[in-house]
Design a protein around this motif. Sequence first.
Motif, PDB file in Angstrom:
ATOM      1  N   LYS A 207      31.897  48.493  31.909  1.00 21.84           N
ATOM      2  CA  LYS A 207      30.857  48.898  32.855  1.00 21.84           C
ATOM      3  C   LYS A 207      30.410  47.717  33.714  1.00 21.84           C
ATOM      4  O   LYS A 207      30.182  47.861  34.923  1.00 21.84           O
ATOM      5  N   GLU A 208      30.267  46.553  33.095  1.00 27.30           N
ATOM      6  CA  GLU A 208      29.872  45.364  33.859  1.00 27.30           C
ATOM      7  C   GLU A 208      30.917  45.018  34.908  1.00 27.30           C
ATOM      8  O   GLU A 208      30.582  44.651  36.038  1.00 27.30           O
ATOM      9  N   LEU A 209      32.190  45.145  34.532  1.00 24.68           N
ATOM     10  CA  LEU A 209      33.271  44.788  35.448  1.00 24.68           C
ATOM     11  C   LEU A 209      33.357  45.735  36.642  1.00 24.68           C
ATOM     12  O   LEU A 209      33.532  45.295  37.784  1.00 24.68           O
ATOM     13  N   ILE A 210      33.251  47.055  36.395  1.00 23.03           N
ATOM     14  CA  ILE A 210      33.356  47.970  37.531  1.00 23.03           C
ATOM     15  C   ILE A 210      32.158  47.804  38.464  1.00 23.03           C
ATOM     16  O   ILE A 210      32.286  47.971  39.678  1.00 23.03           O
ATOM     17  N   TYR A 211      31.020  47.452  37.902  1.00 14.99           N
ATOM     18  CA  TYR A 211      29.840  47.191  38.732  1.00 14.99           C
ATOM     19  C   TYR A 211      30.102  46.022  39.680  1.00 14.99           C
ATOM     20  O   TYR A 211      29.704  46.036  40.839  1.00 14.99           O
ATOM     21  N   LEU A 212      30.830  45.008  39.198  1.00 13.06           N
ATOM     22  CA  LEU A 212      31.096  43.806  39.988  1.00 13.06           C
ATOM     23  C   LEU A 212      32.256  43.977  40.965  1.00 13.06           C
ATOM     24  O   LEU A 212      32.253  43.392  42.048  1.00 13.06           O
ATOM     25  N   HIS A 213      33.254  44.783  40.593  1.00 12.94           N
ATOM     26  CA  HIS A 213      34.499  44.812  41.362  1.00 12.94           C
ATOM     27  C   HIS A 213      34.849  46.162  41.972  1.00 12.94           C
ATOM     28  O   HIS A 213      35.966  46.336  42.466  1.00 12.94           O
ATOM     29  N   ILE A 214      33.908  47.107  41.974  1.00  6.97           N
ATOM     30  CA  ILE A 214      34.239  48.466  42.402  1.00  6.97           C
ATOM     31  C   ILE A 214      34.713  48.537  43.853  1.00  6.97           C
ATOM     32  O   ILE A 214      35.486  49.432  44.223  1.00  6.97           O
ATOM     33  N   LYS A 215      34.301  47.612  44.694  1.00  5.09           N
ATOM     34  CA  LYS A 215      34.685  47.670  46.109  1.00  5.09           C
ATOM     35  C   LYS A 215      36.124  47.246  46.345  1.00  5.09           C
ATOM     36  O   LYS A 215      36.676  47.490  47.414  1.00  5.09           O
ATOM     37  N   THR A 216      36.738  46.603  45.347  1.00  2.00           N
ATOM     38  CA  THR A 216      38.106  46.115  45.542  1.00  2.00           C
ATOM     39  C   THR A 216      39.090  46.577  44.477  1.00  2.00           C
ATOM     40  O   THR A 216      40.288  46.612  44.724  1.00  2.00           O
ATOM     41  N   GLN A 217      38.609  46.917  43.303  1.00  2.00           N
ATOM     42  CA  GLN A 217      39.507  47.252  42.189  1.00  2.00           C
ATOM     43  C   GLN A 217      39.231  48.663  41.667  1.00  2.00           C
ATOM     44  O   GLN A 217      38.165  48.936  41.145  1.00  2.00           O
ATOM     45  N   HIS A 218      40.253  49.538  41.811  1.00  2.00           N
ATOM     46  CA  HIS A 218      40.089  50.927  41.400  1.00  2.00           C
ATOM     47  C   HIS A 218      41.074  51.348  40.310  1.00  2.00           C
ATOM     48  O   HIS A 218      41.088  52.514  39.926  1.00  2.00           O
ATOM     49  N   GLN A 219      41.880  50.422  39.828  1.00  2.00           N
ATOM     50  CA  GLN A 219      42.899  50.757  38.841  1.00  2.00           C
ATOM     51  C   GLN A 219      42.441  50.426  37.421  1.00  2.00           C
ATOM     52  O   GLN A 219      41.946  49.326  37.159  1.00  2.00           O
ATOM     53  N   TYR A 223      41.319  46.552  35.009  1.00  2.00           N
ATOM     54  CA  TYR A 223      40.229  46.292  34.075  1.00  2.00           C
ATOM     55  C   TYR A 223      40.755  46.065  32.654  1.00  2.00           C
ATOM     56  O   TYR A 223      40.232  45.221  31.921  1.00  2.00           O
ATOM     57  N   ALA A 224      41.785  46.801  32.290  1.00  2.00           N
ATOM     58  CA  ALA A 224      42.392  46.609  30.970  1.00  2.00           C
ATOM     59  C   ALA A 224      42.971  45.202  30.850  1.00  2.00           C
ATOM     60  O   ALA A 224      42.820  44.532  29.820  1.00  2.00           O
ATOM     61  N   SER A 225      43.615  44.745  31.922  1.00  2.00           N
ATOM     62  CA  SER A 225      44.197  43.406  31.919  1.00  2.00           C
ATOM     63  C   SER A 225      43.133  42.327  31.766  1.00  2.00           C
ATOM     64  O   SER A 225      43.294  41.392  30.977  1.00  2.00           O
ATOM     65  N   VAL A 226      42.026  42.459  32.509  1.00  2.00           N
ATOM     66  CA  VAL A 226      40.933  41.489  32.422  1.00  2.00           C
ATOM     67  C   VAL A 226      40.327  41.474  31.024  1.00  2.00           C
ATOM     68  O   VAL A 226      39.945  40.423  30.501  1.00  2.00           O
ATOM     69  N   LEU A 227      40.289  42.637  30.388  1.00  2.00           N
ATOM     70  CA  LEU A 227      39.687  42.765  29.059  1.00  2.00           C
ATOM     71  C   LEU A 227      40.689  42.513  27.932  1.00  2.00           C
ATOM     72  O   LEU A 227      40.351  42.631  26.747  1.00  2.00           O
ATOM     73  N   THR A 247      38.804  56.257  34.458  1.00  2.00           N
ATOM     74  CA  THR A 247      39.077  56.744  35.811  1.00  2.00           C
ATOM     75  C   THR A 247      37.873  57.496  36.358  1.00  2.00           C
ATOM     76  O   THR A 247      37.497  57.341  37.536  1.00  2.00           O
ATOM     77  N   LYS A 248      37.241  58.308  35.522  1.00  2.00           N
ATOM     78  CA  LYS A 248      36.054  59.060  35.932  1.00  2.00           C
ATOM     79  C   LYS A 248      34.917  58.111  36.272  1.00  2.00           C
ATOM     80  O   LYS A 248      34.209  58.302  37.270  1.00  2.00           O
ATOM     81  N   TRP A 249      34.729  57.066  35.464  1.00  2.00           N
ATOM     82  CA  TRP A 249      33.685  56.073  35.736  1.00  2.00           C
ATOM     83  C   TRP A 249      33.938  55.374  37.070  1.00  2.00           C
ATOM     84  O   TRP A 249      33.013  55.173  37.862  1.00  2.00           O
ATOM     85  N   ILE A 250      35.182  55.022  37.317  1.00  2.00           N
ATOM     86  CA  ILE A 250      35.535  54.336  38.563  1.00  2.00           C
ATOM     87  C   ILE A 250      35.283  55.249  39.763  1.00  2.00           C
ATOM     88  O   ILE A 250      34.652  54.852  40.746  1.00  2.00           O
ATOM     89  N   ASP A 251      35.759  56.502  39.672  1.00  2.00           N
ATOM     90  CA  ASP A 251      35.583  57.454  40.777  1.00  2.00           C
ATOM     91  C   ASP A 251      34.103  57.706  41.057  1.00  2.00           C
ATOM     92  O   ASP A 251      33.676  57.741  42.226  1.00  2.00           O
ATOM     93  N   GLU A 252      33.297  57.900  40.014  1.00  2.00           N
ATOM     94  CA  GLU A 252      31.876  58.184  40.202  1.00  2.00           C
ATOM     95  C   GLU A 252      31.135  56.991  40.803  1.00  2.00           C
ATOM     96  O   GLU A 252      30.219  57.158  41.614  1.00  2.00           O
ATOM     97  N   THR A 253      31.534  55.792  40.418  1.00  2.00           N
ATOM     98  CA  THR A 253      30.889  54.590  40.959  1.00  2.00           C
ATOM     99  C   THR A 253      31.231  54.413  42.433  1.00  2.00           C
ATOM    100  O   THR A 253      30.367  54.024  43.239  1.00  2.00           O
ATOM    101  N   ILE A 254      32.473  54.713  42.805  1.00  2.00           N
ATOM    102  CA  ILE A 254      32.871  54.663  44.215  1.00  2.00           C
ATOM    103  C   ILE A 254      32.056  55.666  45.020  1.00  2.00           C
ATOM    104  O   ILE A 254      31.525  55.354  46.096  1.00  2.00           O
ATOM    105  N   LEU A 255      31.920  56.881  44.500  1.00  2.00           N
ATOM    106  CA  LEU A 255      31.185  57.933  45.197  1.00  2.00           C
ATOM    107  C   LEU A 255      29.706  57.589  45.337  1.00  2.00           C
ATOM    108  O   LEU A 255      29.094  57.854  46.372  1.00  2.00           O
ATOM    109  N   LEU A 256      29.129  56.999  44.300  1.00  2.00           N
ATOM    110  CA  LEU A 256      27.722  56.617  44.351  1.00  2.00           C
ATOM    111  C   LEU A 256      27.486  55.590  45.456  1.00  2.00           C
ATOM    112  O   LEU A 256      26.527  55.684  46.228  1.00  2.00           O
ATOM    113  N   GLU A 257      28.372  54.602  45.549  1.00  2.00           N
ATOM    114  CA  GLU A 257      28.269  53.583  46.595  1.00  2.00           C
ATOM    115  C   GLU A 257      28.461  54.219  47.970  1.00  2.00           C
ATOM    116  O   GLU A 257      27.741  53.897  48.930  1.00  2.00           O
TER     117      GLU A 257
END
Length: 306
Positions: A207-219, A223-227, A247-257
């Motif tokens: 969750k912390e990572l997608i918050y930081l990188h959602i504008k550039t990283q959608h795969q 995130y698995a590689s970083v973790l 994937t759902k978390w990533i999509d929803e975060t993109i939509l929220l932004e």
Amino acid sequence: MKAKKEEDIKTYGSKDFRDKFLESENTVEHFFKSNSEHFFCLRIEDINQLKYPVPPSKHICYTLLFITSGIHKLKIGFEEYTTKANEMVLVPAGQIYSIDFMSKKITGIICQFHQDILIGKYGNREMLNDFDFLKVWGNPNVTFQKQEAGFISNLLNRLLIEYTETGGTNLDIIQPYLIALLFEINKNAVKTNKSLTAATTLTTKFKELIYLHIKTQHQVSYYASVLNVTPNHLNKSVKSVTGKSPTKWIDETILLEAKYLLYQTNLTINEIAIQVGHYDQSYFSRIFKKHEGVTPIEYRKMIDKS
């Protein structure tokens, strides 16, 4: 180029309406700034002329609302929080939120501060790491017993007086009172369970990572590689803890932004698509419609009519 810009404005929503909204003293940003853009403190009842619901918003500062009477409903990210007397809700810096409801007779204090205000004589930026309630994954709702609520009220009222008298410029007073306030809140906040399962810990980091990188990283693979786990392991862990796939978390975060940008800016749909990491506007529009049931253009038009 000029004709294209005029066409964009006509197609993507009423620019006059959006300009009026963004420049209006009724917009939430008008209240959530001090002259220094580092600190402010006001009575909630003094800003209760805001129109509700307040659309998706975000700020570079941390925001806390302490309620002494009435009811306040706030959505942070995808979660809704109802706050009442002797309770507090805190919005992390940079997190998207919206206000769904605030009772007319509500009382309390709203305070906002930039992390830089903690740097100096009495504190440092690293101090924020001690407070889970200010983290994106933390529990932002804090309940106080009568005595503790009195302590919180006293500290906030002192900050309110200082802000009223000096506009928030006297850090020799504001900084120590603010630090004391944060530690007082911390005594009552829900602490992170130190014996968390591996899946929960991994999900928190995700969750912390997608918050930081959602504008550039959608795969998910990124995130698995970083973790340092496999995509399959990350998928199982996140789904077991949250009920939703990565994937759902990533999509929803993109939509929220994207929804935040559609309401709070005059950016064209293409510019918003690029802002959230989609360089193909048509693909972005298809994804948006798949999840929201309307295209970004239609969503913006709905906003302008509301």
